[in-house]
Write an enzyme that holds these catalytic residues in place. Sequence first.
Site, PDB file in Angstrom:
ATOM      1  N   SER A 147      -8.037 -13.467  60.531  1.00  0.00           N
ATOM      2  CA  SER A 147      -7.020 -13.055  58.693  1.00  0.00           C
ATOM      3  C   SER A 147      -7.132 -14.381  58.161  1.00  0.00           C
ATOM      4  O   SER A 147      -6.549 -15.778  58.650  1.00  0.00           O
ATOM      5  CB  SER A 147      -6.352 -11.865  59.587  1.00  0.00           C
ATOM      6  N   TYR A 160       1.741  -9.109  64.437  1.00  0.00           N
ATOM      7  CA  TYR A 160      -0.002 -10.180  64.172  1.00  0.00           C
ATOM      8  C   TYR A 160      -0.406 -11.465  63.593  1.00  0.00           C
ATOM      9  O   TYR A 160      -1.631 -11.592  64.195  1.00  0.00           O
ATOM     10  CB  TYR A 160      -0.221  -8.649  62.586  1.00  0.00           C
TER      11      TYR A 160
HETATM   12  P1  NDP Z   1      -9.322  -0.004  60.249  1.00  0.00           P
HETATM   13  O1  NDP Z   1      -7.538   0.645  60.621  1.00  0.00           O
HETATM   14  O2  NDP Z   1      -9.521   0.760  59.110  1.00  0.00           O
HETATM   15  O3  NDP Z   1     -10.309  -0.116  61.445  1.00  0.00           O
HETATM   16  C1  NDP Z   1      -9.761  -0.634  62.581  1.00  0.00           C
HETATM   17  C2  NDP Z   1     -10.603  -0.630  63.434  1.00  0.00           C
HETATM   18  O4  NDP Z   1     -10.528  -0.607  64.777  1.00  0.00           O
HETATM   19  C3  NDP Z   1     -10.970   1.354  63.328  1.00  0.00           C
HETATM   20  O5  NDP Z   1     -11.315   2.401  62.957  1.00  0.00           O
HETATM   21  C4  NDP Z   1      -9.746   1.515  65.221  1.00  0.00           C
HETATM   22  O6  NDP Z   1     -10.731   2.590  65.571  1.00  0.00           O
HETATM   23  C5  NDP Z   1     -10.653   0.391  65.688  1.00  0.00           C
HETATM   24  N1  NDP Z   1      -9.151  -0.134  67.080  1.00  0.00           N
HETATM   25  C6  NDP Z   1      -8.498   0.006  66.862  1.00  0.00           C
HETATM   26  N2  NDP Z   1      -7.865  -0.125  68.289  1.00  0.00           N
HETATM   27  C7  NDP Z   1      -8.503  -0.025  68.907  1.00  0.00           C
HETATM   28  C8  NDP Z   1      -9.085  -0.290  69.875  1.00  0.00           C
HETATM   29  N3  NDP Z   1      -8.208  -0.298  71.144  1.00  0.00           N
HETATM   30  N4  NDP Z   1     -10.174   0.373  70.627  1.00  0.00           N
HETATM   31  C9  NDP Z   1     -11.808  -0.152  69.487  1.00  0.00           C
HETATM   32  N5  NDP Z   1     -11.064   0.269  68.603  1.00  0.00           N
HETATM   33  C10 NDP Z   1      -9.461   0.249  68.093  1.00  0.00           C
HETATM   34  O7  NDP Z   1      -8.431  -1.427  59.569  1.00  0.00           O
HETATM   35  P2  NDP Z   1      -9.667  -2.967  58.818  1.00  0.00           P
HETATM   36  O8  NDP Z   1     -11.116  -2.151  58.996  1.00  0.00           O
HETATM   37  O9  NDP Z   1      -9.396  -3.255  57.821  1.00  0.00           O
HETATM   38  O10 NDP Z   1     -10.190  -3.686  59.611  1.00  0.00           O
HETATM   39  C11 NDP Z   1     -10.758  -4.763  60.918  1.00  0.00           C
HETATM   40  C12 NDP Z   1     -10.489  -5.803  61.344  1.00  0.00           C
HETATM   41  O11 NDP Z   1      -9.995  -6.753  60.535  1.00  0.00           O
HETATM   42  C13 NDP Z   1      -8.948  -5.986  61.980  1.00  0.00           C
HETATM   43  O12 NDP Z   1      -9.365  -7.023  63.387  1.00  0.00           O
HETATM   44  C14 NDP Z   1      -8.116  -6.388  61.519  1.00  0.00           C
HETATM   45  O13 NDP Z   1      -7.433  -7.375  61.766  1.00  0.00           O
HETATM   46  C15 NDP Z   1      -8.698  -7.270  60.548  1.00  0.00           C
HETATM   47  N6  NDP Z   1      -8.898  -7.910  59.151  1.00  0.00           N
HETATM   48  C16 NDP Z   1      -9.015  -6.252  58.167  1.00  0.00           C
HETATM   49  C17 NDP Z   1      -8.017  -7.035  56.736  1.00  0.00           C
HETATM   50  C18 NDP Z   1      -7.894  -6.066  55.801  1.00  0.00           C
HETATM   51  O14 NDP Z   1      -7.135  -6.712  54.371  1.00  0.00           O
HETATM   52  N7  NDP Z   1      -8.179  -4.702  56.055  1.00  0.00           N
HETATM   53  C19 NDP Z   1      -7.939  -8.304  56.052  1.00  0.00           C
HETATM   54  C20 NDP Z   1      -7.912  -9.790  57.118  1.00  0.00           C
HETATM   55  C21 NDP Z   1      -8.165  -9.420  58.486  1.00  0.00           C
HETATM   56  P3  NDP Z   1     -10.253   3.721  66.521  1.00  0.00           P
HETATM   57  O15 NDP Z   1      -8.346   4.239  65.999  1.00  0.00           O
HETATM   58  O16 NDP Z   1     -10.834   4.919  65.635  1.00  0.00           O
HETATM   59  O17 NDP Z   1      -9.955   3.525  67.691  1.00  0.00           O
END
Ligand code: NDP
Length: 256
Positions: A147, A160
């Site tokens: 990130s 975070y």
């Molecule tokens: P979302 O919230 O759309 O997606 C996150 C996904 O992670 C969900 O599908 C969720 O599915 C899954 N998840 C969360 N906790 C768990 C767990 N314990 N086990 C398995 N799956 C899990 O967020 P983003 O797509 O934005 O984020 C994806 C990654 O990108 C993250 O690591 C985030 O920190 C990183 N990121 C995002 C940015 C942005 O601007 N969007 C910027 C920088 C980094 P479910 O809850 O169904 O399990």
Amino acid sequence: MDTLSLFSLKGKTALITGSGSGIGLALAEGLAGAGAKIILNGRNEQKLVKAKDKLSQNGVETDTLIFDVTDSSAVKESVNNYENQKGPIDILINNAGINIRGPFENFDENEWKKVLETNIDGAMTVSQAVGSFMIKRRAGKIINICSMQSELGRPSIVPYAVSKGGIKMLTKALAAEWGKHNIQTNGIGPGYFETELTIPLRNNPEFDSWLRSRTPASRWGQPKELVGAAVFLASEAGDYVNGHILYVDGGLLASV
Ligand code: NDP
């Protein structure tokens, strides 16, 4: 030289954690487009069924592994079963992540642990489970989703930022340790992308205008804009790249 074939993922299988939505789902679609077989993951079965349907409409066959990345026995069991019964996992993208916002002075200890457990321990657990097979095969690609907060502080997201700083160092340390097994571990550092995770920020006009003025591209990123970086790092084209974080941020980090 057949340059495009360097980027081909034909014959490779990629496990992408947290791929039922957002960035994970876009990376699943993107890697499938380069020929990879995809294993979707998340905790919510319904969400994964929808993601699987979306991919199958484009002719992409997927497998699904439902587990919580913080549940180490479930992770090991799922990965072991998959490797023993279905075949090798060649590419791992540690994407699952959460953010809990709030002022540091009142931050709840359990919420702190939850963010670190998901964003760091989760990546560690899945990397260990998949990596032990990669070591035996002497081949593998691990991509950790980092990130801006791997580099920059921002108010109200201390856990975070700590977790994303940690995953950057997990990437570099694993690259140093597992490079000798022909496993390349790299990271992608997204700027600010339009997903569920950023809804609170996108609904905040002050943040939105800060982002647009601070980012040379002057806009939010779209998840599919991360696909090129992921395919490069997952493919033969990235075979000599190890321990790097590739920031995809519209120029945000370069600009002061
Ligand atoms: P979302 O919230 O759309 O997606 C996150 C996904 O992670 C969900 O599908 C969720 O599915 C899954 N998840 C969360 N906790 C768990 C767990 N314990 N086990 C398995 N799956 C899990 O967020 P983003 O797509 O934005 O984020 C994806 C990654 O990108 C993250 O690591 C985030 O920190 C990183 N990121 C995002 C940015 C942005 O601007 N969007 C910027 C920088 C980094 P479910 O809850 O169904 O399990």
